[in-house]
Design a protein around this motif. Structure first.
Motif: not given
Length: 166
Positions: A98, A102, A107, A109-111, A114-115, A117, A122, A153-154
């Motif tokens: 993560w 990341g 930020p 697109k973090q849920e 999913w993250i 870069d 994704s 998120n994470k």
């Protein structure tokens, strides 16, 4: 019937960052390396529009998975419709991937694990135990774990386990 030697390779389309992305990914994943770099030639320049000698393709392996990064131009962008799932053994692995993936990412697109870069690719950073929880025969426990995951998120394994246990 497909030939026994069939190999499927993921090709990622970049706008000039293929080599940077390959270096980034190979620095994160174990047992990874760049295997080839191919450059644009003068031939076809009227079509590809790239400077001869600039990077066209970077081939790289991420822990046994083969990828090609293509510097194709600005026509296409990454989105969440395609993602790469990383099955993590424990919270340390979740935290590591993560954090590394990341760096410089969006930020927003973090849920739900999913993250995205810094290149817009994704990733799903998923603890292996979550898969066991949500496929449990105990449907109420699976439901609780799923609801807990949807709010994260994470992924946090301790919180997922607590929700699973009720």
């Amino acid at each position: 019937m497909a030939p026994a030697s069939l190999k499927i390779t993921t090709c990622l389309w970049f706008d000039g960052q293929a080599e940077e992305a390959a270096n980034f990914y190979t620095s994160i994943f174990p047992n990874s390396k760049i295997t080839a770099i191919k450059r644009y030639l003068e031939a076809g320049r009227e079509i590809h529009g790239r400077e001869p000698g600039s990077v066209m393709v970077v081939e790289f392996d991420l822990d046994g998975h083969h990828f090609v990064g293509l510097n194709g131009g600005p026509q296409f962008k990454f989105n969440e419709a395609v993602s790469f799932q990383i099955d993590c053994a424990d919270q340390d692995e979740v935290d590591y991937y993560w954090s590394k993936l990341g760096e410089g990412g969006d930020p927003a697109k973090q849920e739900c694990g999913w993250i995205a870069d810094k290149f817009g690719v994704s990733w799903q950073v998923v603890p292996k135990v979550l898969k066991e929880m949500i496929s449990s025969e105990d449907k109420a426990a699976a439901e609780r774990a799923t609801m807990a995951m949807m709010k994260m998120n994470k992924m946090n394994i301790a919180e997922l386990e607590a929700a699973f246990k009720g």
